[in-house]
Design an enzyme around this catalytic site. Structure first.
Site, PDB file in Angstrom:
ATOM      1  N   GLU A  59     -37.851  25.174 -10.553  1.00 26.78           N
ATOM      2  CA  GLU A  59     -38.957  26.128 -10.570  1.00 26.78           C
ATOM      3  C   GLU A  59     -38.464  27.551 -10.859  1.00 26.78           C
ATOM      4  O   GLU A  59     -39.157  28.335 -11.512  1.00 26.78           O
ATOM      5  CB  GLU A  59     -39.690  26.119  -9.224  1.00 26.78           C
ATOM      6  CG  GLU A  59     -40.456  24.833  -8.930  1.00 26.78           C
ATOM      7  CD  GLU A  59     -39.607  23.777  -8.261  1.00 26.78           C
ATOM      8  OE1 GLU A  59     -40.153  22.752  -7.847  1.00 26.78           O
ATOM      9  OE2 GLU A  59     -38.381  23.977  -8.156  1.00 26.78           O
ATOM     10  N   PRO A 268     -25.058  14.948 -12.155  1.00 28.56           N
ATOM     11  CA  PRO A 268     -26.035  14.720 -11.077  1.00 28.56           C
ATOM     12  C   PRO A 268     -26.955  15.920 -10.892  1.00 28.56           C
ATOM     13  O   PRO A 268     -26.540  17.074 -11.057  1.00 28.56           O
ATOM     14  CB  PRO A 268     -25.153  14.500  -9.842  1.00 28.56           C
ATOM     15  CG  PRO A 268     -23.831  14.059 -10.400  1.00 28.56           C
ATOM     16  CD  PRO A 268     -23.680  14.813 -11.688  1.00 28.56           C
ATOM     17  N   ARG A 269     -28.193  15.643 -10.522  1.00 29.24           N
ATOM     18  CA  ARG A 269     -29.198  16.692 -10.361  1.00 29.24           C
ATOM     19  C   ARG A 269     -28.847  17.662  -9.239  1.00 29.24           C
ATOM     20  O   ARG A 269     -29.055  18.867  -9.361  1.00 29.24           O
ATOM     21  CB  ARG A 269     -30.556  16.029 -10.082  1.00 29.24           C
ATOM     22  CG  ARG A 269     -31.707  16.996  -9.785  1.00 29.24           C
ATOM     23  CD  ARG A 269     -32.201  17.668 -11.018  1.00 29.24           C
ATOM     24  NE  ARG A 269     -33.427  18.427 -10.778  1.00 29.24           N
ATOM     25  CZ  ARG A 269     -34.095  19.082 -11.718  1.00 29.24           C
ATOM     26  NH1 ARG A 269     -33.655  19.048 -12.963  1.00 29.24           N
ATOM     27  NH2 ARG A 269     -35.195  19.743 -11.438  1.00 29.24           N
ATOM     28  N   GLY A 314     -25.367  25.618 -13.483  1.00 26.49           N
ATOM     29  CA  GLY A 314     -25.674  26.625 -14.478  1.00 26.49           C
ATOM     30  C   GLY A 314     -25.113  26.345 -15.856  1.00 26.49           C
ATOM     31  O   GLY A 314     -25.085  27.251 -16.698  1.00 26.49           O
ATOM     32  N   GLU A 315     -24.681  25.116 -16.119  1.00 35.01           N
ATOM     33  CA  GLU A 315     -24.080  24.794 -17.411  1.00 35.01           C
ATOM     34  C   GLU A 315     -24.816  23.679 -18.154  1.00 35.01           C
ATOM     35  O   GLU A 315     -24.272  23.097 -19.083  1.00 35.01           O
ATOM     36  CB  GLU A 315     -22.613  24.404 -17.234  1.00 35.01           C
ATOM     37  CG  GLU A 315     -21.730  25.535 -16.757  1.00 35.01           C
ATOM     38  CD  GLU A 315     -20.237  25.197 -16.815  1.00 35.01           C
ATOM     39  OE1 GLU A 315     -19.453  26.066 -17.207  1.00 35.01           O
ATOM     40  OE2 GLU A 315     -19.874  24.050 -16.467  1.00 35.01           O
ATOM     41  N   ASN A 339     -38.065  17.234 -16.635  1.00 38.82           N
ATOM     42  CA  ASN A 339     -38.553  17.666 -17.936  1.00 38.82           C
ATOM     43  C   ASN A 339     -37.449  17.579 -18.985  1.00 38.82           C
ATOM     44  O   ASN A 339     -36.269  17.778 -18.696  1.00 38.82           O
ATOM     45  CB  ASN A 339     -39.141  19.078 -17.845  1.00 38.82           C
ATOM     46  CG  ASN A 339     -38.116  20.156 -18.069  1.00 38.82           C
ATOM     47  OD1 ASN A 339     -37.733  20.430 -19.201  1.00 38.82           O
ATOM     48  ND2 ASN A 339     -37.664  20.784 -16.995  1.00 38.82           N
ATOM     49  N   LEU A 340     -37.874  17.247 -20.206  1.00 41.52           N
ATOM     50  CA  LEU A 340     -36.917  17.082 -21.299  1.00 41.52           C
ATOM     51  C   LEU A 340     -36.886  18.300 -22.223  1.00 41.52           C
ATOM     52  O   LEU A 340     -36.375  18.240 -23.339  1.00 41.52           O
ATOM     53  CB  LEU A 340     -37.243  15.807 -22.082  1.00 41.52           C
ATOM     54  CG  LEU A 340     -38.725  15.452 -22.341  1.00 41.52           C
ATOM     55  CD1 LEU A 340     -39.347  16.378 -23.338  1.00 41.52           C
ATOM     56  CD2 LEU A 340     -38.848  14.008 -22.750  1.00 41.52           C
ATOM     57  N   GLU A 342     -35.268  21.243 -21.984  1.00 41.51           N
ATOM     58  CA  GLU A 342     -33.966  21.831 -22.266  1.00 41.51           C
ATOM     59  C   GLU A 342     -33.242  21.063 -23.367  1.00 41.51           C
ATOM     60  O   GLU A 342     -32.599  21.665 -24.236  1.00 41.51           O
ATOM     61  CB  GLU A 342     -33.120  21.867 -20.993  1.00 41.51           C
ATOM     62  CG  GLU A 342     -33.624  22.863 -19.952  1.00 41.51           C
ATOM     63  CD  GLU A 342     -32.802  22.838 -18.677  1.00 41.51           C
ATOM     64  OE1 GLU A 342     -32.006  21.878 -18.514  1.00 41.51           O
ATOM     65  OE2 GLU A 342     -32.943  23.734 -17.849  1.00 41.51           O
TER      66      GLU A 342
END
Length: 427
Positions: A59, A268-269, A314-315, A339-340, A342
């Site tokens: 978010e 991993p998320r 952040g990468e 979401n796809l 990026e």
């Protein structure tokens, strides 16, 4: 019902604080700023504030174009950016490091009346802007009492979330009715929000399409790619608990049969799972390297390395830039997907699983635009990825369609800003 809800919150507060301390073992950020979660804040000089609440990292990234647009359009205001997760706060600090004193970060208190009242008395924001799905009953009730308008932007509501909300309609519906303005991501989202009694929603689109990939990520991705040599690369991005095992099982079945050995990147998320996934790789006897241990001076990673574990924050854009095909996780198991956008922004062919109910319209549109393909499991996903690696023309066509899809859906931020104008004064 809200009184009962508040009572439950009050009784569970000691356990919530213990959970913070427990999570802080792996993410130290959870052990910092604990008084803020109870409504206690350092002394604050009164300024004109626009409050944006972005729970976690996803978010926060989605809010970036809106926050930058607000800072530009309302130079007399500052932004108060609140979070609930440590990764959200860390992401915000990284994204807005250039903003300086015009943006202040904080944790939002737990949704208990007196805590929310303290928060609002302390900061006195001119408006509350909630990102995506954040409908907190006491937060909204306290905003209404203090005449602070509430806007829900980039709003999404899946069928599953709608059913859950309707089961608690005595609690959720009064909060939903008190929201002043809603910017929905899509028409289906607006329709579902209407079933909660929100009739003032406007379809503005998804602001994540307006996020600009950092300028250096393409170059960093190419530098990383050079360390892979001539090997092709499959990225499994934002994977969730249970998915890595399915992916590795399928990968280990097919890897010995392949003449050309691709490199698999798994990111991993959630950072607290980096060590857990590393342990899984070791248990399965997979030859792997961690991104955190990959030396910049290493000209090329050893050819027997099968997996690169993306244990960095952040990468993500860098990983997308370095891959040939990208699978977006959270979709092999019934978690609703991620979401796809990026991946499309970086012009990569996208693969997704069958569980995409959190982003159903965007996923369906991407598939219809031939920017993405859907798999019905890990083996199917890997087979599609390998087929694309073996078909450069198809891969290039999908990459072009993905980037065109990304560009086509931009503009949600400007539409959202227009929706918010009646509630904000420039002078």
């Amino acid at each position: 019902m809200r009184l009962f809800y508040s009572l439950i919150w009050g009784l569970s507060l000691p356990f919530a604080l213990l959970r913070l301390w427990w999570r802080g073992r792996q993410e130290p950020g959870y052990r910092r700023h604990i008084p803020e979660r109870l409504g206690f804040y350092p002394r604050f000089t009164a300024v004109r504030l626009i409050w944006v609440h972005a729970v976690s990292a996803g978010e926060t990234r989605a809010a970036e174009p809106l926050i930058r647009a607000l800072l530009l359009q309302y130079p007399q205001h500052r932004i108060l950016l609140t979070h609930m997760t440590a990764t959200g706060r860390e992401t915000g600090a990284q994204l807005f490091a250039d903003v300086g004193a015009r943006l202040q970060q904080s944790f939002l208190p737990y949704d208990i009346n007196w805590m929310m009242a303290r928060f609002l008395r302390h900061f006195r924001p001119e408006i509350c802007i909630l990102m995506e799905t954040e409908v907190w009953p006491n937060l909204i009730a306290q905003c209404r009492l203090t005449e602070i308008p509430v806007a829900l932007v980039n709003a999404r509501l899946s069928e599953k979330s709608l059913r859950k909300a309707l089961r608690m309609q005595a609690l959720i519906l009064p909060a939903a009715h008190a929201i002043n303005a809603v910017a929905a991501q899509s028409t289906p989202d607006a329709d579902r929000l209407m079933q909660l009694g929100i009739h003032q929603s406007v379809v503005t689109g998804n602001m994540k399409f307006d996020v600009t990939p950092p300028a250096d990520m393409e170059a960093r991705g190419q530098a990383l790619r050079e360390q892979f040599g001539a090997r092709q690369v499959i990225l499994c991005a934002s994977t969730r608990d249970g998915e890595e095992e399915l992916i590795l099982e399928a990968f280990q079945e097919q890897f010995p049969l392949l003449q050309e050995k691709p490199l698999l990147i798994i990111t991993p998320r959630h950072p607290q799972r980096f060590d857990q996934v590393a342990q899984l790789l070791e248990q399965r006897g997979v030859r792997y390297l961690r991104r955190s241990s990959l030396e910049q001076s290493m000209p090329q990673i050893p050819s027997d390395i099968q997996v690169l574990l993306g244990d960095s924050m952040g990468e993500m854009y860098m990983y997308y830039a370095a891959c040939d095909v990208a699978f977006v996780g959270g979709s092999l198991v019934p978690l609703g997907g991620h979401n796809l956008i990026e991946a499309c922004a970086m012009g990569k062919p996208v693969l997704t699983g069958s569980h995409t109910f959190n982003f159903s319209e965007i996923t369906d549109q991407a598939i219809a635009a031939e920017a993405a393909l859907r798999a019905d499991g890990a083996r199917s996903m890997l087979s599609l990825a390998l087929a694309l690696l073996g078909n450069p023309l198809k891969r290039q066509q999908m990459a072009q369609q993905a980037h065109a899809f990304f560009l086509q859906h931009q503009g949600a931020t400007a539409r959202t800003l227009q929706l918010l104008q009646p509630w904000l004064k420039q002078t």
